[in-house]
Write an enzyme that holds these catalytic residues in place. Structure first.
Site, PDB file in Angstrom:
ATOM      1  CB  ALA A  16      59.863  20.854 -15.796  1.00 43.13           C
ATOM      2  CB  THR A  17      65.562  21.480 -16.299  1.00 44.94           C
ATOM      3  OG1 THR A  17      65.914  20.327 -17.066  1.00 44.94           O
ATOM      4  CG2 THR A  17      65.278  21.051 -14.868  1.00 44.94           C
ATOM      5  CB  SER A  18      65.938  22.307 -21.145  1.00 44.69           C
ATOM      6  OG  SER A  18      65.902  20.910 -21.365  1.00 44.69           O
ATOM      7  CB  ILE A  20      58.518  20.440 -25.024  1.00 45.15           C
ATOM      8  CG1 ILE A  20      58.694  20.764 -26.510  1.00 45.15           C
ATOM      9  CG2 ILE A  20      57.042  20.193 -24.700  1.00 45.15           C
ATOM     10  CD1 ILE A  20      58.398  19.618 -27.451  1.00 45.15           C
ATOM     11  N   GLY A  21      59.389  20.753 -21.900  1.00 42.06           N
ATOM     12  CA  GLY A  21      59.023  20.623 -20.488  1.00 42.06           C
ATOM     13  C   GLY A  21      59.045  21.951 -19.761  1.00 42.06           C
ATOM     14  CE1 TYR A 172      63.348   9.922 -28.448  1.00 43.67           C
ATOM     15  CE2 TYR A 172      62.307   9.749 -30.604  1.00 43.67           C
ATOM     16  CZ  TYR A 172      62.461  10.404 -29.392  1.00 43.67           C
ATOM     17  OH  TYR A 172      61.718  11.533 -29.117  1.00 43.67           O
TER      18      TYR A 172
END
Length: 269
Positions: A16-18, A20-21, A172
């Site tokens: 959540a630091t950058s 979409i999060g 990925y």
């Protein structure tokens, strides 16, 4: 905003630091949810929470910073314990943290290919450990932020670490397919969502330009709303429910993946 309030709801957002999060955390908090902001380090998680307070005017009482480096599964376990102790009732877990697989084959200290661990195994472990909190009351749900690239993936059952043949795109895609298959696991109601091609750190895997991260986040937040009914294992391309790759709906694949993941994370469920 005309959307329904989410006050009284507690949501953990990984990564959540950058990107979409961060935007997902912001939109949830703006709608009144209590948001557990996960970052790789305590400093990064706290900085993201502070930025939400300063720029989005979010009430500090509704934000909690949590840290775990997903390349270390013991940190994921420790974080899960802290979350369950402090928030015995969790409404939603958003499994969003992700990384592009590196050019060179890279294995974590836990012995797993790094993208498979960060994008899938850490989330598998976290979800299993948070299951008691997510199922305290009916209605707890998991939202996996997956990718349309899961369709190009295949799970190398005999060599999930791809040590024999490695390609970053295949690694990925495998991690995203695993995350999508995992949504059909019967333990907790879960869905997967491809938020669209957004202008984030993962953009280079898809295209040269993408939509703003906030736009992708809105599709994630919609699935966190209890007013939106979900079917376990469903897959969404932005806000439209579509069929995922066939493997994601095969019961055999779901069970096989669960056994493989339990083995790789050293956690028997």
């Amino acid at each position: 905003m005309t959307s329904t309030t989410l006050s009284g709801r507690t949501v953990l957002v990984t990564g959540a630091t950058s990107g979409i999060g961060y935007e997902t955390a912001r939109q949830l908090a703006e709608r009144g949810a209590t948001v557990l902001v996960h970052g790789r380090t305590p400093e990064e998680a706290q900085a993201a929470a502070d930025r939400l307070i300063a720029t989005a005017g979010v009430d500090a009482a509704h934000l909690y910073a949590y840290a775990a480096d997903f390349t270390h599964l013991d940190e994921v376990e420790a974080m899960a314990r802290r979350v369950v102790d402090a928030h015995p009732h969790l409404d939603v877990l958003v499994n969003n943290a992700g990384m592009a697989a590196p050019e060179r084959h890279t294995v974590t200290a836990d012995g797993n290919e790094i993208a498979f661990q960060v994008n899938f195994l850490a989330h598998y472990l976290l979800t299993c450990l948070l299951e008691p909190a997510l199922t305290t009351d009916p209605g707890g749900r998991v939202v996996n932020v997956s990718s349309s690239l899961h369709r190009t993936g295949n799970i190398q059952w005999s060599d999930p670490n791809r040590s024999r043949r490695y390609s970053r795109l295949a690694a990925y895609a495998q991690s995203q397919l695993a995350l999508t298959v995992f949504a059909a696991d019967p333990r907790v109601a879960a869905v997967s969502v491809h938020p669209g091609v957004c202008d984030t750190a993962l953009l280079s895997l898809y295209a040269h330009e993408g939509t703003p991260a906030a736009e992708g986040a809105a599709h994630v937040v919609r699935l966190c709303d209890p007013a939106v009914e979900i079917v376990n294992g469903a897959y969404y391309d932005r806000d439209e429910r579509v069929d995922p790759a066939p493997a994601a709906t095969e019961n055999r694949s779901v069970q096989r993946l669960s056994r493989l993941a339990s083995l790789l994370v050293g956690h028997t469920t």
